[in-house]
Design an enzyme around this catalytic site. Structure first.
Site, PDB file in Angstrom:
ATOM      1  CG  ASP A  79      -1.961   1.100   1.134  1.00 48.91           C
ATOM      2  OD1 ASP A  79      -3.005   0.863   0.483  1.00 48.91           O
ATOM      3  OD2 ASP A  79      -1.728   2.188   1.695  1.00 48.91           O
TER       4      ASP A  79
ATOM      5  CG  ASN B 297      -4.360  11.286  -6.915  1.00 46.07           C
ATOM      6  OD1 ASN B 297      -3.751  11.299  -7.975  1.00 46.07           O
ATOM      7  ND2 ASN B 297      -4.911  10.194  -6.420  1.00 46.07           N
TER       8      ASN B 297
ATOM      9  CG  HIS C  42      -7.223  12.649 -10.076  1.00 45.46           C
ATOM     10  ND1 HIS C  42      -7.323  11.715  -9.081  1.00 45.46           N
ATOM     11  CD2 HIS C  42      -8.038  13.680  -9.699  1.00 45.46           C
ATOM     12  CE1 HIS C  42      -8.167  12.126  -8.154  1.00 45.46           C
ATOM     13  NE2 HIS C  42      -8.629  13.328  -8.499  1.00 45.46           N
TER      14      HIS C  42
ATOM     15  CG  ASP D 255      -4.082   8.142 -13.480  1.00 46.99           C
ATOM     16  OD1 ASP D 255      -4.440   7.652 -12.387  1.00 46.99           O
ATOM     17  OD2 ASP D 255      -4.872   8.644 -14.302  1.00 46.99           O
TER      18      ASP D 255
ATOM     19  CG  ASP E  19      -3.037   3.778  -2.410  1.00 46.69           C
ATOM     20  OD1 ASP E  19      -4.023   3.061  -2.128  1.00 46.69           O
ATOM     21  OD2 ASP E  19      -2.508   4.556  -1.599  1.00 46.69           O
TER      22      ASP E  19
END
Length: 493
Positions: free
Chosen positions: A377, A385, A390, A394, A420
């Site tokens: 994680d 973000n 975003h 990505d 994530d």
């Protein structure tokens, strides 16, 4: 509730049916004299009179496509010329009821019918097909060629060579009997079959079947030998002409009813993806060959049919080979599409890694080998973000996927479970070094943000389920988060 116009009972169609039945009754009864001569012309007069108005109404319907209006306008013109010939024929029958012209039509009648037929054939030939380019047009040409070869074979077989004296007279007679006769028939057959094979024919389904029946009857009658027109079968030959004209009139009436009912009822049917007409044409050719060989033996006439059978069979073979190749290409496209759909169903669209479904499937399959499961994680991913957008998030996820793939071995599975969160299945010998390599890869700085990764590791034990192993890795991952960013923790029972 009012019934749609196209499904209501129709008096005109009833009149056409009764006319046909009455004529058949007269023909079967063997009525002689003026009544026998006048009966077929009276029946055709009724047919042509009842065909003009509905065909003209379809041609004047502004909502109908242009091709439909042109075709049915030509049908109206042809029926009108036939009707004019019928009315002239009445005077011929009244004056000379026993003459050959009274039975089969005076010259002006034949000229009028020829002119009307010519206009209709020209319009049919100029009606667009809508096939486009590629295989569809190629298959159409092969099917048409097969039917044309069979039609030409039967027509030439039934045409006697001229016996006129002198080269010029013989040539003129040959052109008149073979070239003009067979050529005109082939044009008519081609025009009819062309519209029948069209993806969007300019007639309603029932109207198309009736018109096709009329064309088929006239085609058969045109290739009959002259002896049928003059012998004891003459009454039934006339019956065939009557039936063809009644069917044409019924087609015009049905088309008008469907046009008045709305575009859905008037639309032409696209029919089946294949046609039996080319195969039926070959069957007719071989039946003619057998009959000719039994009747005359292997003469020049038989060789004409042999040649036609060979050519038509070769065309169908080429058509089938092309169809088999097309089927093979379609199967390959299907397999490629199935593989693509499976990949999309079991892989993450952003990173290309396995998704949760594929990860659990592979984990269940690997349980007998006691694999290790890494649950990863990302730390502080949300601020990336929020601060950079975003798109930057990505790009960060794609980079994490690249590093994980580079850190594991060829047989290991890397997956993105969502958001994530990532996971790795490590199985077999040498698995112990993989978690450390993964941790080192993710410890390297990223282009954006101060992101790290918390990693939980669980080792499958005999009898455990995939969900149980994943749950233990999840507990270890949360323990790693509690110890601080960028930490790796192994689950211990």
């Amino acid at each position: 509730m009012t019934r749609p116009r196209a499904t209501r009972p129709d008096g005109v169609l009833a009149v056409l049916a009764v006319t046909g039945l009455l004529y058949l009754a007269l023909a079967a009864a063997g009525v002689d004299g003026t009544a026998r001569v006048a009966a077929p012309w009276a029946a055709m007069t009724v047919a042509h009179a009842l065909a003009v108005a509905p065909a003209l109404r379809v041609a004047r319907t502004r909502s109908a496509p242009r091709a439909v209006r042109r075709l049915w306008g030509a049908v109206a013109f042809t029926a009108a010329t036939f009707l004019a010939g019928d009315l002239y024929q009445v005077t011929v029958i009244a004056a000379e009821p026993r003459s050959e012209a009274a039975v089969w039509g005076a010259d002006p009648v034949l000229y009028l019918s020829s002119a009307g037929t010519l206009v209709l054939v020209v319009v049919m030939l100029s009606t667009p097909l809508g096939l486009g380019r590629g295989r569809g047009r190629g298959r159409f040409r092969l099917d048409i060629a097969t039917i044309m070869v069979a039609t030409a074979t039967v027509s030439v077989h039934g045409t006697a060579l001229p016996d006129a004296a002198g080269a010029v007279a013989w040539t003129v007679s040959l052109v008149d009997s073979v070239v003009l006769g067979t050529g005109t028939l082939l044009l008519a057959v081609y025009a009819t079959v062309k519209l029948t094979f069209s993806p969007a024919p300019p007639f309603a389904p029932l109207a198309g079947r009736l018109a096709g029946t009329a064309a088929a009857l006239e085609t058969v009658l045109q290739i009959l030998p002259d002896s049928w027109y003059l012998g004891p079968h003459a009454a039934w030959v006339q019956a065939g002409h009557v039936a063809a004209n009644l069917a044409l009139a019924a087609a015009a009436r049905v088309q008008w009813r469907c046009t008045a009912a709305g575009p859905a009822a008037a639309a032409g049917s696209r029919g089946r993806a294949y046609s039996v007409l080319p195969y039926a044409a070959i069957g007719v050719t071989y039946a003619l060959l057998v009959w000719t060989l039994a009747d005359t033996g292997l003469t020049g006439e038989a060789w004409i049919v042999v040649g036609g059978a060979i050519v038509s069979t070769a065309l169908v073979v080429v058509r089938q080979v092309a169809a088999f190749r097309h089927i093979a290409e379609l199967l390959a496209e299907r397999d490629a599409l199935a593989a693509q759909l499976r990949h999309q169903a079991f892989h993450d669209s952003l990173t290309g890694l396995a998704n949760r479904a594929l990860f659990l499937e592979r984990l269940a399959a690997a349980l007998p080998a006691a694999p290790a499961v890494l649950l990863i994680d990302l730390d502080d991913f949300k601020p990336v973000n929020d601060r950079y957008g975003h798109a930057a998030g990505d790009r960060l996820l794609v980079e994490v996927a690249r590093r994980l793939t580079a850190a594991v071995r060829a047989g290991d599975t890397v997956a993105r479970l969502g958001g994530d969160e990532f996971a790795v299945i490590v199985a077999g010998d040498g698995a112990g070094a993989v978690p450390a390599r993964v941790a080192a890869a993710l410890a390297e700085p990223f282009a954006v943000g101060d992101t790290g990764a918390s990693i939980g590791v669980a080792h499958a034990r005999p009898g455990q389920s995939a969900d149980a192993v994943l749950h233990e890795a999840d507990l270890a991952m949360y323990a790693a988060k509690a110890r601080g960013k960028g930490t790796l923790v192994e689950y211990a029972a």
